[in-house]
Each structure stands twice: as C-alpha cells, then as structure tokens.
Design an enzyme around this catalytic site. Sequence first.
Site, PDB file in Angstrom:
ATOM      1  N   ASP A 234       1.211  28.361 -24.670  1.00  0.00           N
ATOM      2  CA  ASP A 234       0.159  29.171 -24.349  1.00  0.00           C
ATOM      3  C   ASP A 234       0.069  30.255 -25.581  1.00  0.00           C
ATOM      4  OD1 ASP A 234       0.275  28.156 -21.940  1.00  0.00           O
ATOM      5  OD2 ASP A 234       1.017  29.708 -20.755  1.00  0.00           O
ATOM      6  N   ASP A 393      -5.294  24.958 -12.323  1.00  0.00           N
ATOM      7  CA  ASP A 393      -4.528  26.170 -11.882  1.00  0.00           C
ATOM      8  C   ASP A 393      -4.439  26.477 -10.315  1.00  0.00           C
ATOM      9  OD1 ASP A 393      -3.891  26.718 -14.782  1.00  0.00           O
ATOM     10  OD2 ASP A 393      -5.946  27.622 -14.837  1.00  0.00           O
TER      11      ASP A 393
HETATM   12  O1  1PR Z   1     -10.172  28.176 -18.213  1.00  0.00           O
HETATM   13  O2  1PR Z   1     -10.751  26.577 -19.652  1.00  0.00           O
HETATM   14  O3  1PR Z   1     -10.534  28.952 -20.557  1.00  0.00           O
HETATM   15  O4  1PR Z   1      -8.723  27.465 -19.871  1.00  0.00           O
HETATM   16  C1  1PR Z   1      -7.690  28.522 -19.718  1.00  0.00           C
HETATM   17  C2  1PR Z   1      -6.239  27.838 -19.942  1.00  0.00           C
HETATM   18  O5  1PR Z   1      -5.216  28.787 -19.980  1.00  0.00           O
HETATM   19  C3  1PR Z   1      -6.211  27.122 -18.699  1.00  0.00           C
HETATM   20  O6  1PR Z   1      -5.709  25.696 -18.863  1.00  0.00           O
HETATM   21  C4  1PR Z   1      -5.107  27.921 -17.942  1.00  0.00           C
HETATM   22  O7  1PR Z   1      -4.082  26.985 -17.249  1.00  0.00           O
HETATM   23  C5  1PR Z   1      -4.407  28.503 -19.136  1.00  0.00           C
HETATM   24  N1  1PR Z   1      -3.960  30.026 -18.599  1.00  0.00           N
HETATM   25  C6  1PR Z   1      -4.808  31.044 -18.465  1.00  0.00           C
HETATM   26  N2  1PR Z   1      -4.133  32.069 -18.021  1.00  0.00           N
HETATM   27  C7  1PR Z   1      -2.750  31.750 -18.201  1.00  0.00           C
HETATM   28  C8  1PR Z   1      -1.545  32.488 -18.022  1.00  0.00           C
HETATM   29  O8  1PR Z   1      -0.423  31.994 -18.040  1.00  0.00           O
HETATM   30  N3  1PR Z   1      -1.809  33.779 -17.889  1.00  0.00           N
HETATM   31  N4  1PR Z   1      -1.724  29.625 -18.716  1.00  0.00           N
HETATM   32  C9  1PR Z   1      -2.666  30.512 -18.467  1.00  0.00           C
HETATM   33  C10 1PR Z   1      -1.355  28.603 -18.033  1.00  0.00           C
HETATM   34  C11 1PR Z   1       0.335  27.399 -17.453  1.00  0.00           C
HETATM   35  C12 1PR Z   1       1.055  26.211 -18.028  1.00  0.00           C
HETATM   36  C13 1PR Z   1       2.459  26.556 -18.441  1.00  0.00           C
HETATM   37  C14 1PR Z   1       3.133  25.998 -17.313  1.00  0.00           C
HETATM   38  C15 1PR Z   1       4.510  25.621 -17.364  1.00  0.00           C
HETATM   39  N5  1PR Z   1      -0.142  28.228 -18.374  1.00  0.00           N
HETATM   40  O9  1PR Z   1       0.334  25.528 -19.102  1.00  0.00           O
HETATM   41  O10 1PR Z   1       2.677  26.159 -19.629  1.00  0.00           O
HETATM   42  O11 1PR Z   1       2.876  26.417 -15.996  1.00  0.00           O
HETATM   43  O12 1PR Z   1       5.187  26.647 -17.668  1.00  0.00           O
HETATM   44  P1  1PR Z   1       6.736  26.745 -17.256  1.00  0.00           P
HETATM   45  O13 1PR Z   1       7.444  25.441 -17.831  1.00  0.00           O
HETATM   46  O14 1PR Z   1       7.178  27.797 -18.207  1.00  0.00           O
HETATM   47  O15 1PR Z   1       6.900  27.058 -15.917  1.00  0.00           O
HETATM   48  P2  1PR Z   1     -10.199  27.942 -19.609  1.00  0.00           P
END
Ligand code: 1PR
Length: 542
Positions: A234, A393
């Site tokens: 991320d 999500d």
């Molecule tokens: O909506 O098309 O602009 O895409 C935004 C992207 O950013 C989406 O794929 C969304 O999942 C991601 N995103 C947005 N905000 C966050 C955040 O964390 N605040 N991250 C975010 C999502 C989730 C996973 C993470 C897993 C594994 N991150 O990618 O890597 O949950 O984590 P872990 O192994 O540590 O538990 P758009």
Amino acid sequence: MPTVHLLDYVAGNVRSLVNAIEKVGYTVEWVRTPEEVAKADKLILPGVGHFGHCLSQLSSAGYLPAIQAHIDAGKPFMGICVGLQAIFEGSVEDPEVPGLSCIKGKLNRFDDTNKAVPHIGWNSANASSKSLYDLRPESKYYYVHSYKYPYIAGELEGQGWTVATGTYGGEVFVGAVAKGNIFATQFHPEKSGVAGLRVIRAFLNGEGARTLGQTVTGPAPTGGLTRRIIACLDVRTNDQGDLVVTKGDQYDVREKGEGNDVRNLGKPVELAKKYYEQGADEVTFLNITSFRDLPVADVPMLEILRRTSETVFVPLTIGGGIRDTVDTDGTKVSALEIATMYFKSGADKVSIGSDAVVAAEEYYASGRKLFGNTAIEQISRAYGNQAVVVSVDPKRIYVPKPDATRHNIIKTEFPSPSSGDEYCWYACTIKGGRETRDLDVVELVQAVEAMGAGEILLNCIDKDGTNSGFDLELIRQVKASVKIPVIASSGAGNPGHFEEVFDKTTTDAALGAGIFHREEYTVKQVKDHLADKGLEVRLFEG
Ligand code: 1PR
C-alpha cells in the site's frame, strides 16, 4: 550490443519484455511498419488480450505476409502468449479470424466446470527430456490465458515439433512449442523470473534452436499450478511528502499516539525487489490515496512501476484511482487512458476498487444490462480480461436472522461480539472503506465478472492488519459465486495462515502485506512452510 526486433503492434506491457531482453544483454529495435520486418534478424511477436483482436490488428496493418516471409526465410521467430496462439490455424475465441497456420489446429477454452478460468499463475513447461530453449522440469513459468491448444501425445511431435506441456485441472495443454527457426511460449518468459530470462537468452543467442530436441537428463518434472503468494504494497505520500509503503490496521494507516504520522514501512521500489528476491509470485501496488493535484501523466506510481519493472521479473499489479477523471488542466482522462499509462510503465494488471462498486450498482439498477462503457469493460476489451483485477473492500454486517436483509448472507462461526447475531453479509465499501454501500460482495463479484474482470482481489476490512488469519467464510462465499480466480487478502500473520487458507478454501492465491513489511516472516519462509506441508510452490531461482 546485439539487437532483436519487437513488433510494436499491440497494446500491453511490452516494457517488461524490453527490460528482460536488455537484462540478458540485447537491445530492442521496434518494427513499426510491415516493411521494417525485412530488416529483422530475430523477431519477437508479443501478444496480450484476445486472439481475434491481435490477429486482426496484425492483418489490417499488413504484417501477416511480412511475418510469414520472415519465418519462411528461416530467420529466428519467437511468439509469446497470444504470439504462440497466432502460429496456430485459429481459436474458438474468435472463430472467424485466421492465424498464421504454421500449425494446423484450433485453440479452445479451458473448461471452467471445476476450476477458475483464466488460468493464472506459475505452472510447468515440461518437455519430456527434450531440450527446448532451456526449459527445465523443476522450473515454473508464469501463465495467464483462458484459451489453449490441447495436447494430444504425438500429434505435434509427428509433425516435427518439440513440445512442452503444462497441466491445469486435468487438462494438458501446449506450454511451448518449437521447430526449426520457430519458437513460441504460452507463458510469459519476461514475467517468469530467472527461469524465464534463461528462455529469452536461449532464443537470442541461438543456443535454443541449435540444441532443440536433443535428449537431456534432469530431475523428474514437478506437478502443475503452484500456490501463488503475492506481496502487497500500500503506497501513499506521508506528511513529509515522501512516497512510502504504509500499512493500516483495518485501513487506518496512522500511528497511534503522538504525532499520528502515516506509518512508514519503506520505499516501494526497494521493497518490491526484496520480495521478488524472496520468491514473491507477484507484486501488487495499491495507491491508497489519489494524487489529485498532479497532472495524471506525472503520478508517481508511473515512475515506481518503470523502476520496479527493471529489476522485478514477475507480474506487477497497480491499483488506486483507476476511473474516469478530469486532469489538472480540465481535460477529461478516461480510466482506459490511465490504465494504458500504467501498462506502458510496466504494469501487467490494473486493479479497480471504488469505480467497480459504482459500476456494479448501475448494472443492477439497469436490470443487469451492459453498455460497454464501464472502466472494466473498456480495459478488458482492449487488454484482455486477465489485465483487470477488481479489488474488493468488504466489511461484515451482522443480522439476527436470514430474512432480516435482502443480501446474500452466511451463518457465521463467529457471532457478533456485541449482539451475538449469528448471520452476516459483507457490505462493499468505497474510498478506502470510508463509505459503506448497499451492495453485497456476491452482487459485486458477479457483476464485475459479467463486465469482464479477470480476477478478484478480496480484502476484508475486519481482518486487515489483525494478523489473525484470513476470513475463510468470506473467501468461501466469494469463490462459490464466480468462476474467475480469487486472491485471498487481509489478516495473514504467520505461514500457517497461508496453509490454512489453501487447505480450507479453494482460493487461487493468497496475499500478505504487514507480515512481510514488519519482517515477521519472509515470503520464502511462507513458501518453505507450504512446501513442507506438501503444497506445491515456486521457489526463487537465483
Ligand atoms: O478505490 O480504485 O481508488 O482503489 C483504492 C485501493 O486502495 C483499493 O484497492 C483499496 O483496497 C486500497 N485501499 C484504500 N485505502 C486503504 C487503506 O488501507 N486505508 N488499502 C487501502 C487496502 C488492503 C490490502 C492489504 C491487505 C493485507 N489495503 O491491500 O494489503 O488487507 O494486509 P495484511 O496482510 O497486513 O492484513 P480505488
């Protein structure tokens, strides 16, 4: 440096192929007109997307006779992915469109009754003790395709071809094939790590053709598709304006306590390389905040991809902000144009989050009609379904009884800690979990599959960053709803969690983030654990 010519006719991630060719010591010259084909000594035909789209483009630009003349002159020719498919007579994907017909016979689609299609991941290319461009029985190669040439023992060999095969869900298909000056791979050598670079080198230095078909001895071939482990980064700008890899707890990426800074876990390009060298099968970048005040062409993720693709020879996915937008100068930029920039910078797949939810809502509001204008439809039409991932999500919404909601529910083993409710559904969210919508995860994945998405990246807000293991109930519900591959994500805290998700669900891949960034375990440790438990994995070849 010696030169190889690449046909510049097709969209897609040719940057990675150029990087791979340069890595083994050659330079690339582009062939941009049919007349220029004649100056090529070695010619590579890369290919992505639909058989018909590629072949029609080649045909309408007048390339087919020039390629045929190159082949007939006995000069080295290599086809990759759809470039392999092109040397066959045709494909049921686009029955009206003829191929080059170097091999009689038509490609057909994988049967998706009992397995996910497209076939995505690392599989064998087993040449049965024959030398075939340095393919090795113990190595794995990266495939991504829905159509294949079914292997019938002796059929192609009888016509003088040397053949390597892969097996997917009981179907044996042609993974690579060669005869004389012609060599073609269904897999992507430029995305197959060191094993793939060896194949490219064998084509370029002529050794592959020289030794073709000789008997070789080596270890017995290993089985089929491996368990795919994906490292996810991320990425966002921190408060100092630096682009960093961060990681949230249930999507909250700020440190608790004083300062409340964005958690900084390292630099994106460096971490991607580190995970590649630990054996990650893919690397995913999610741009979790958009860079709205920059012109689209300057978004820092483009540079991150360019630099990463110079050293990381496994598939790269990029997500975040892929939607129709308006640039800083007021120009409209389509999601397809943004995706194109990412592909040209080294991405193999784009991942769409919020925009997919909105598109799915519109799909149901219009009575499940498709108009061809969503980002998913446009990008998959141009680059193939395999290039479009939908990142989901979801979060749990508990209900007291099944008929308390119109949504697709499950009876959970983990009742609500507050109410004790034993049923739940998974609500889709947008904007990084900030907004919850009245759309459940089953509705979403079925809608995006109908639109042409090729894969689901299944996060889970309740599990994200908890180190408590994957949400198996969510994964089972989604796997039961679609045919396309699903990547389980969120919650991995130790190698046993990866084993559990592969054992207890039919997930096609598993993704970890925090576990790797915090250096609790390496990708290699996860894979070693899976191998110890008898699950097939690809290990990094140095
Ligand atoms: O909506 O098309 O602009 O895409 C935004 C992207 O950013 C989406 O794929 C969304 O999942 C991601 N995103 C947005 N905000 C966050 C955040 O964390 N605040 N991250 C975010 C999502 C989730 C996973 C993470 C897993 C594994 N991150 O990618 O890597 O949950 O984590 P872990 O192994 O540590 O538990 P758009």
